[in-house]
Design a protein around this motif. Sequence first.
Motif, mmCIF file in Angstrom:
data_model
loop_
_atom_site.group_PDB
_atom_site.id
_atom_site.type_symbol
_atom_site.label_atom_id
_atom_site.label_comp_id
_atom_site.label_asym_id
_atom_site.label_seq_id
_atom_site.Cartn_x
_atom_site.Cartn_y
_atom_site.Cartn_z
ATOM 1 N N PHE A 112 2.567 1.234 2.095
ATOM 2 C CA PHE A 112 1.439 0.664 2.554
ATOM 3 C C PHE A 112 0.747 -0.583 1.508
ATOM 4 O O PHE A 112 0.657 0.273 0.529
ATOM 5 C CB PHE A 112 0.006 1.157 3.293
ATOM 6 C CG PHE A 112 0.731 1.639 4.606
ATOM 7 C CD1 PHE A 112 0.593 0.747 5.742
ATOM 8 C CD2 PHE A 112 0.965 2.907 4.930
ATOM 9 C CE1 PHE A 112 0.900 1.184 7.082
ATOM 10 C CE2 PHE A 112 1.608 3.261 6.294
ATOM 11 C CZ PHE A 112 1.600 2.521 7.255
ATOM 12 N N GLU B 138 -1.441 -2.585 -0.925
ATOM 13 C CA GLU B 138 -2.881 -2.544 -1.365
ATOM 14 C C GLU B 138 -3.615 -3.726 -1.141
ATOM 15 O O GLU B 138 -2.796 -4.887 -0.595
ATOM 16 C CB GLU B 138 -2.836 -2.467 -2.958
ATOM 17 C CG GLU B 138 -2.183 -1.173 -3.515
ATOM 18 C CD GLU B 138 -3.209 0.044 -3.139
ATOM 19 O OE1 GLU B 138 -4.338 -0.008 -3.091
ATOM 20 O OE2 GLU B 138 -2.277 0.971 -3.385
ATOM 21 N N SER C 24 -10.426 -9.308 3.973
ATOM 22 C CA SER C 24 -9.939 -7.791 4.180
ATOM 23 C C SER C 24 -9.583 -7.407 5.592
ATOM 24 O O SER C 24 -10.270 -8.058 6.380
ATOM 25 C CB SER C 24 -10.571 -6.847 3.434
ATOM 26 O OG SER C 24 -11.879 -6.818 4.156
ATOM 27 N N GLY C 25 -8.976 -6.593 5.975
ATOM 28 C CA GLY C 25 -9.109 -5.920 7.288
ATOM 29 C C GLY C 25 -7.819 -5.863 7.944
ATOM 30 O O GLY C 25 -7.764 -5.649 9.097
ATOM 31 N N THR C 26 -6.607 -6.089 7.192
ATOM 32 C CA THR C 26 -5.344 -6.006 7.678
ATOM 33 C C THR C 26 -4.346 -5.401 6.708
ATOM 34 O O THR C 26 -4.992 -5.369 5.467
ATOM 35 C CB THR C 26 -4.815 -7.704 8.046
ATOM 36 O OG1 THR C 26 -4.600 -8.233 7.000
ATOM 37 C CG2 THR C 26 -5.416 -8.314 9.062
ATOM 38 N N LYS C 27 -3.300 -4.617 7.269
ATOM 39 C CA LYS C 27 -2.832 -4.032 6.304
ATOM 40 C C LYS C 27 -1.008 -3.921 6.659
ATOM 41 O O LYS C 27 -0.954 -4.322 7.742
ATOM 42 C CB LYS C 27 -3.141 -2.599 6.415
ATOM 43 C CG LYS C 27 -2.848 -1.598 5.393
ATOM 44 C CD LYS C 27 -3.060 -0.109 5.650
ATOM 45 C CE LYS C 27 -4.477 0.167 5.154
ATOM 46 N NZ LYS C 27 -4.686 0.354 3.740
ATOM 47 N N ILE C 28 -0.303 -4.394 5.783
ATOM 48 C CA ILE C 28 1.098 -4.241 6.096
ATOM 49 C C ILE C 28 1.756 -2.922 5.886
ATOM 50 O O ILE C 28 1.513 -2.598 4.799
ATOM 51 C CB ILE C 28 2.002 -5.384 5.725
ATOM 52 C CG1 ILE C 28 1.884 -5.662 4.308
ATOM 53 C CG2 ILE C 28 1.434 -6.796 6.392
ATOM 54 C CD1 ILE C 28 3.063 -6.458 3.859
ATOM 55 N N GLY C 29 2.648 -2.342 6.649
ATOM 56 C CA GLY C 29 3.336 -1.373 6.209
ATOM 57 C C GLY C 29 5.143 -1.518 6.393
ATOM 58 O O GLY C 29 5.357 -2.458 7.141
ATOM 59 N N ILE C 30 5.683 -1.083 5.290
ATOM 60 C CA ILE C 30 7.112 -1.448 5.264
ATOM 61 C C ILE C 30 7.924 0.193 5.496
ATOM 62 O O ILE C 30 7.566 0.856 4.270
ATOM 63 C CB ILE C 30 7.572 -2.318 4.326
ATOM 64 C CG1 ILE C 30 6.760 -3.615 4.289
ATOM 65 C CG2 ILE C 30 9.141 -2.380 4.143
ATOM 66 C CD1 ILE C 30 6.891 -4.508 3.027
#
Lengths: 292, 292
Positions: free
Chosen positions: B13, B15, B22-28
């Motif tokens: 995930f 940083e 802010s308020g979104t996140k990507i995961g790989i």
Amino acid sequence: MKNPITEKDKWFFEESVPYDVSGTKIGIKIKKKLYSGKSSFQKIELYDTYAYGRILVLDGIVQTSEKDEFIYHEMLCQTPMFLHENPRRVLIIGGGDGGALEEVLKHKIEKVWVAEIDAKVIEVSRKYLPSISKRAFKNKKSEITIGDGKEYINKYKDFFDVIILDLSDPGGPAKDLMSLDFYKKTKRALRKNGIISIQSGSFTCQPGLVSTIFSRIRKVFPYTEIRRAVVPCYQAGEYSFTIGSTADLEKITLKDIKKKYKKLKLDLKYYSPDIHFASKVLPKYLKEMIEK
Amino acid sequence: MKNPITEKDKWFFEESVPYDVSGTKIGIKIKKKLYSGKSSFQKIELYDTYAYGRILVLDGIVQTSEKDEFIYHEMLCQTPMFLHENPRRVLIIGGGDGGALEEVLKHKIEKVWVAEIDAKVIEVSRKYLPSISKRAFKNKKSEITIGDGKEYINKYKDFFDVIILDLSDPGGPAKDLMSLDFYKKTKRALRKNGIISIQSGSFTCQPGLVSTIFSRIRKVFPYTEIRRAVVPCYQAGEYSFTIGSTADLEKITLKDIKKKYKKLKLDLKYYSPDIHFASKVLPKYLKEMIEK
């Protein structure tokens, strides 16, 4: 590798999208859960988020957000409305949030029909997302039918000028609405010089879906175009918008679109005559992807 | 709201990005961690992933991936190389993965200088990402210096034709390389009709960064352009690429770019003469964002 569960904040993590090239995930930080329920067709959720305002989620997948719905709806609706010489009768299949309806009503149409399978999506959208549909559901030119688009289309022949498919991913109730047979029926329902416009998936995470829809539309309609745009609240990457037409689209010039845009006195936030043409220029790797 | 920690798979995930809305996140999703270490400047990680092949991560933020590096590097490098009439001397500041270097070497240049602050980034990239730099570091036209771009630029006056800033986000060692003073120094280091090209952040999650860089470049250079492209392995949305020039860029036509592209016999995957022009057409909401 900080894990979101250790944080105090609440995050919504999207489910896998059908046709997805798996291995990525988006998370959206939530202020508040506004609604969660099940209709006969799908799970419906509404969240208030920091990044995108309110979002509508069907079967775990983000459908629209207050902040960037204009990108999606203008690309899906304004493109065919400008490509058609004089769109009078418009059909939207799906589109329960009312965003497509609102775009279509910006034109000098006679009437717009909406065929949405899930009454609950309309109800929840009207309550929680009034900024998306605005007063479109109440407009006297709007006729809303709750029903299956697959059945609905059978009733019409040589009738609509523009048909807009504003559907969710093909895992849920929309799964039969990307078949060759269904596209043939939409073509039959169109009048002379009719146009169909389709949200056709993500170039980035659903290349198989994009090329499948594009090749089917090309089999049914003599003229096809594909455009791209980014809708940030959706999974990574670029989304595709496919057009099928029985009229020669190549004849339409920038000057034509500019003239029409000016005449309608539109003030859109994404679509413009320049975007109309720029958004159909594809880089080589995407051209190859859809030609597969 | 399925949480990734409950799954058996390993996810990276990202940083928060500096200047982020802010308020979104990507995961790989990760196949394997290949490297993790700390240099004098930053934390360096390398993962093998399902969606993007190998990715380089600096201070928790994805910098490049095997699968889509070509989009980023072609947009950052081919644009200024095509805008310049005859680029002979090129400087890359940053660019430790070698992807920009590889793009520049596709042109008939005299020499290309790379000033990268972190030797460890070059070392790790050469070992784990050979498909990105290919044989560019070994090319006899390449001169690599390990050092601070801010100091390095002071040595040159009236020297380079093209300067490419291939920097990480302004939280790490690149933080002083977006100042007005630094941009003035790059202008001084350019010869007549010189061009600077900058990765200038995400329109979607770093609008403040994009407009800050754009307005500073506009203060320093008489001619500026901004382009957009999506690099799927980066945070949601569209990325900006800013150009500053002392030569009038408006005079360059599609015909000029096409002629040059054909002459060089290039076969790129993203950049093309048509993309050169289409990628600088901005929707109204982005135009307004950078004019703020």
